[in-house]
Design a protein around this motif. Sequence first.
Motif, mmCIF file in Angstrom:
data_model
loop_
_atom_site.group_PDB
_atom_site.id
_atom_site.type_symbol
_atom_site.label_atom_id
_atom_site.label_comp_id
_atom_site.label_asym_id
_atom_site.label_seq_id
_atom_site.Cartn_x
_atom_site.Cartn_y
_atom_site.Cartn_z
ATOM 1 N N VAL A 176 38.438 42.235 41.295
ATOM 2 C CA VAL A 176 37.992 41.017 40.620
ATOM 3 C C VAL A 176 38.466 41.013 39.172
ATOM 4 N N LEU A 177 38.244 42.117 38.476
ATOM 5 C CA LEU A 177 38.538 42.175 37.047
ATOM 6 C C LEU A 177 40.035 42.162 36.770
ATOM 7 N N THR A 178 40.803 42.929 37.524
ATOM 8 C CA THR A 178 42.243 42.964 37.269
ATOM 9 C C THR A 178 42.908 41.636 37.619
ATOM 10 N N GLU A 179 42.323 40.902 38.561
ATOM 11 C CA GLU A 179 42.880 39.587 38.899
ATOM 12 C C GLU A 179 42.783 38.638 37.714
ATOM 13 N N LEU A 180 41.841 38.889 36.805
ATOM 14 C CA LEU A 180 41.638 38.020 35.652
ATOM 15 C C LEU A 180 42.494 38.420 34.450
ATOM 16 N N LEU A 181 43.190 39.535 34.545
ATOM 17 C CA LEU A 181 44.035 39.967 33.433
ATOM 18 C C LEU A 181 45.370 39.210 33.454
ATOM 19 N N PRO A 182 45.891 38.843 32.290
ATOM 20 C CA PRO A 182 47.161 38.100 32.236
ATOM 21 C C PRO A 182 48.361 39.023 32.435
#
Length: 213
Positions: free
Chosen positions: A92-98
């Motif tokens: 979830v969190l890495t999917e939100l990183l640019p």
Amino acid sequence: MPRLVDHELRRRQITGAVRRLIVRGGLDAVTFQSVAAEAGFSVSLVQYYCGTKRDLLLATHRSVMENVGTRFARRWAALGEDILPREAVRAVLTELLPLDEQRREETIVLGAFGTGSVTGQGITTEETLTASRLLVSIVADQLGRAHHLQPAVHRIDLIAELITASIAGIAQGLIQGHGTAQLAEELVDQQLDLVLGPRDENPSESAIDDTTP
């Protein structure tokens, strides 16, 4: 015969033009004239699809969130039903990183909307917070499934709020040139270590308990 018009395609072209303008110059760069020039349409056509600037901005915000939601749903489905809490939260969190151009654009655009909601740009905070609240809920739910949590974790809801707030900061830092993609992912892992314990030292961390501590 008159040519049929794909209205949904026109809307995507318009909101895509708005996104590009925001990336280059923020919300202040968005006018009907600039959007029309960017999209290659007339001003009247842009106004036909988005009657006011506020409508134009909200349509663009929705388009970004729909893109994020679709990508996130695909990623979530690919994880499978047996995904462990740590891996689920990390995904979830890495999917939100640019970490690629599309997510970089989304981060810039959503950041501009976040700023605009508190600086009088015609949109409100309530209209931009739905996704953030959903993210907190997802993280809290996955942490609640973890059998092992560090002793300092007393309230999962607060930890979920802290984690999601920090990921927003990490993402903005990357946009501004602070750190690297590798550092960003290491920071995500460090957060999970603080909450769930170091993975390599606690193999039982992955055990799932359906009850929230």
